[in-house]
Scaffold this motif. Structure first.
Motif, mmCIF file in Angstrom:
data_model
loop_
_atom_site.group_PDB
_atom_site.id
_atom_site.type_symbol
_atom_site.label_atom_id
_atom_site.label_comp_id
_atom_site.label_asym_id
_atom_site.label_seq_id
_atom_site.Cartn_x
_atom_site.Cartn_y
_atom_site.Cartn_z
ATOM 1 N N GLN A 26 -31.499 -13.624 28.568
ATOM 2 C CA GLN A 26 -32.466 -12.435 28.891
ATOM 3 C C GLN A 26 -33.328 -11.991 27.842
ATOM 4 O OE1 GLN A 26 -30.422 -9.639 31.571
ATOM 5 N NE2 GLN A 26 -29.823 -11.204 33.129
ATOM 6 N N PHE A 27 -32.646 -11.809 26.673
ATOM 7 C CA PHE A 27 -33.276 -11.058 25.415
ATOM 8 C C PHE A 27 -34.384 -12.132 25.112
ATOM 9 C CE2 PHE A 27 -29.680 -8.036 24.447
ATOM 10 C CZ PHE A 27 -30.341 -7.033 25.228
ATOM 11 N N SER A 28 -33.969 -13.563 25.088
ATOM 12 C CA SER A 28 -35.014 -14.737 24.549
ATOM 13 C C SER A 28 -36.322 -14.521 25.636
ATOM 14 C CB SER A 28 -34.243 -15.824 24.641
ATOM 15 O OG SER A 28 -35.094 -16.934 24.173
ATOM 16 N N GLN A 29 -35.774 -14.543 26.824
ATOM 17 C CA GLN A 29 -36.931 -14.459 27.925
ATOM 18 C C GLN A 29 -37.975 -13.302 27.481
ATOM 19 O OE1 GLN A 29 -34.470 -14.765 31.472
ATOM 20 N NE2 GLN A 29 -34.855 -17.167 31.643
ATOM 21 N N ALA A 30 -37.411 -12.162 27.439
ATOM 22 C CA ALA A 30 -38.158 -11.054 27.264
ATOM 23 C C ALA A 30 -39.019 -11.065 25.933
ATOM 24 C CB ALA A 30 -37.046 -9.877 27.199
ATOM 25 N N LYS A 31 -38.490 -11.709 24.850
ATOM 26 C CA LYS A 31 -39.370 -11.968 23.589
ATOM 27 C C LYS A 31 -40.428 -12.786 23.959
ATOM 28 C CE LYS A 31 -40.091 -12.057 19.113
ATOM 29 N NZ LYS A 31 -40.529 -11.291 18.409
ATOM 30 N N SER A 32 -40.242 -13.673 24.627
ATOM 31 C CA SER A 32 -41.329 -14.831 25.040
ATOM 32 C C SER A 32 -42.357 -14.116 25.878
ATOM 33 C CB SER A 32 -40.914 -15.886 25.740
ATOM 34 O OG SER A 32 -39.825 -16.873 25.084
ATOM 35 N N VAL A 33 -41.819 -13.229 27.063
ATOM 36 C CA VAL A 33 -42.948 -12.408 27.678
ATOM 37 C C VAL A 33 -43.580 -11.429 26.839
ATOM 38 C CG1 VAL A 33 -43.260 -10.514 29.303
ATOM 39 C CG2 VAL A 33 -41.838 -12.772 29.831
ATOM 40 N N PHE A 34 -42.991 -10.765 25.628
ATOM 41 C CA PHE A 34 -43.723 -10.036 24.654
ATOM 42 C C PHE A 34 -44.765 -10.538 23.902
ATOM 43 C CE2 PHE A 34 -43.318 -8.316 20.320
ATOM 44 C CZ PHE A 34 -43.965 -7.147 20.699
ATOM 45 N N GLU A 35 -44.319 -11.760 23.358
ATOM 46 C CA GLU A 35 -45.273 -12.454 22.488
ATOM 47 C C GLU A 35 -46.511 -13.005 23.349
ATOM 48 O OE1 GLU A 35 -45.152 -12.877 19.438
ATOM 49 O OE2 GLU A 35 -43.254 -12.053 18.980
ATOM 50 N N LYS A 36 -46.350 -13.181 24.717
ATOM 51 C CA LYS A 36 -47.355 -13.662 25.478
ATOM 52 C C LYS A 36 -48.384 -12.434 25.656
ATOM 53 C CE LYS A 36 -47.240 -16.839 28.569
ATOM 54 N NZ LYS A 36 -47.151 -17.496 29.851
ATOM 55 N N ILE A 37 -47.663 -11.206 25.991
ATOM 56 C CA ILE A 37 -48.451 -10.131 26.011
ATOM 57 C C ILE A 37 -49.224 -9.736 24.828
ATOM 58 C CG2 ILE A 37 -48.376 -7.576 26.771
ATOM 59 C CD1 ILE A 37 -46.119 -8.346 28.630
ATOM 60 N N LYS A 38 -48.379 -9.839 23.712
ATOM 61 C CA LYS A 38 -49.219 -9.370 22.449
ATOM 62 C C LYS A 38 -50.326 -10.116 22.203
ATOM 63 C CE LYS A 38 -47.390 -8.579 17.808
ATOM 64 N NZ LYS A 38 -46.382 -8.603 16.997
ATOM 65 N N SER A 39 -49.989 -11.395 22.706
ATOM 66 C CA SER A 39 -51.252 -12.590 22.065
ATOM 67 C C SER A 39 -52.447 -11.986 23.009
ATOM 68 C CB SER A 39 -50.856 -13.823 22.411
ATOM 69 O OG SER A 39 -50.871 -14.281 23.689
ATOM 70 N N MET A 40 -52.412 -11.560 24.056
ATOM 71 C CA MET A 40 -53.635 -10.945 25.103
ATOM 72 C C MET A 40 -54.038 -9.681 24.713
ATOM 73 S SD MET A 40 -52.365 -12.353 28.710
ATOM 74 C CE MET A 40 -50.940 -11.818 28.880
ATOM 75 N N ASN A 41 -53.279 -8.957 23.959
ATOM 76 C CA ASN A 41 -53.622 -7.176 23.765
ATOM 77 C C ASN A 41 -52.986 -7.108 22.224
ATOM 78 O OD1 ASN A 41 -53.584 -4.680 23.617
ATOM 79 N ND2 ASN A 41 -52.955 -4.385 25.940
ATOM 80 N N LYS A 42 -54.031 -6.844 21.574
ATOM 81 C CA LYS A 42 -53.658 -6.725 20.107
ATOM 82 C C LYS A 42 -53.008 -5.151 19.881
ATOM 83 C CE LYS A 42 -58.178 -4.383 19.019
ATOM 84 N NZ LYS A 42 -57.774 -3.209 19.233
#
Length: 78
Positions: free
Chosen positions: A27-43
């Protein structure tokens, strides 16, 4: 943009309760992936808040940069 005064700064994650360590890691790994995706779309996105008193070390190992330690500081809820 309809919501000019709202700025997303991060993602807050609360893992399922009473799960095994391997499922928690997933779950933490999946959350990190979602975070990185969001971060790539919003500085402006900079915070990944996950981990509480009972699992913060694992959360930190999976990229959390904000933890919540209420139980460690104030004790169990009554």
């Amino acid at each position: 943009n309809e919501f000019k005064n709202i700025s997303i700064k991060g993602l807050m994650v609360i893992a399922e309760g009473r799960i095994g360590k391997e499922k928690l890691k997933l779950q933490f790994s999946q959350a990190k992936s979602v975070f990185e995706k969001i971060k790539s779309m919003n500085k402006d996105v900079e915070y990944l808040s996950m981990g509480m008193s009972n699992d913060y070390e694992l959360a930190l190992a999976h990229g959390s940069n904000m933890i919540r330690l209420g139980t460690s500081i104030f004790g169990e809820r009554k």
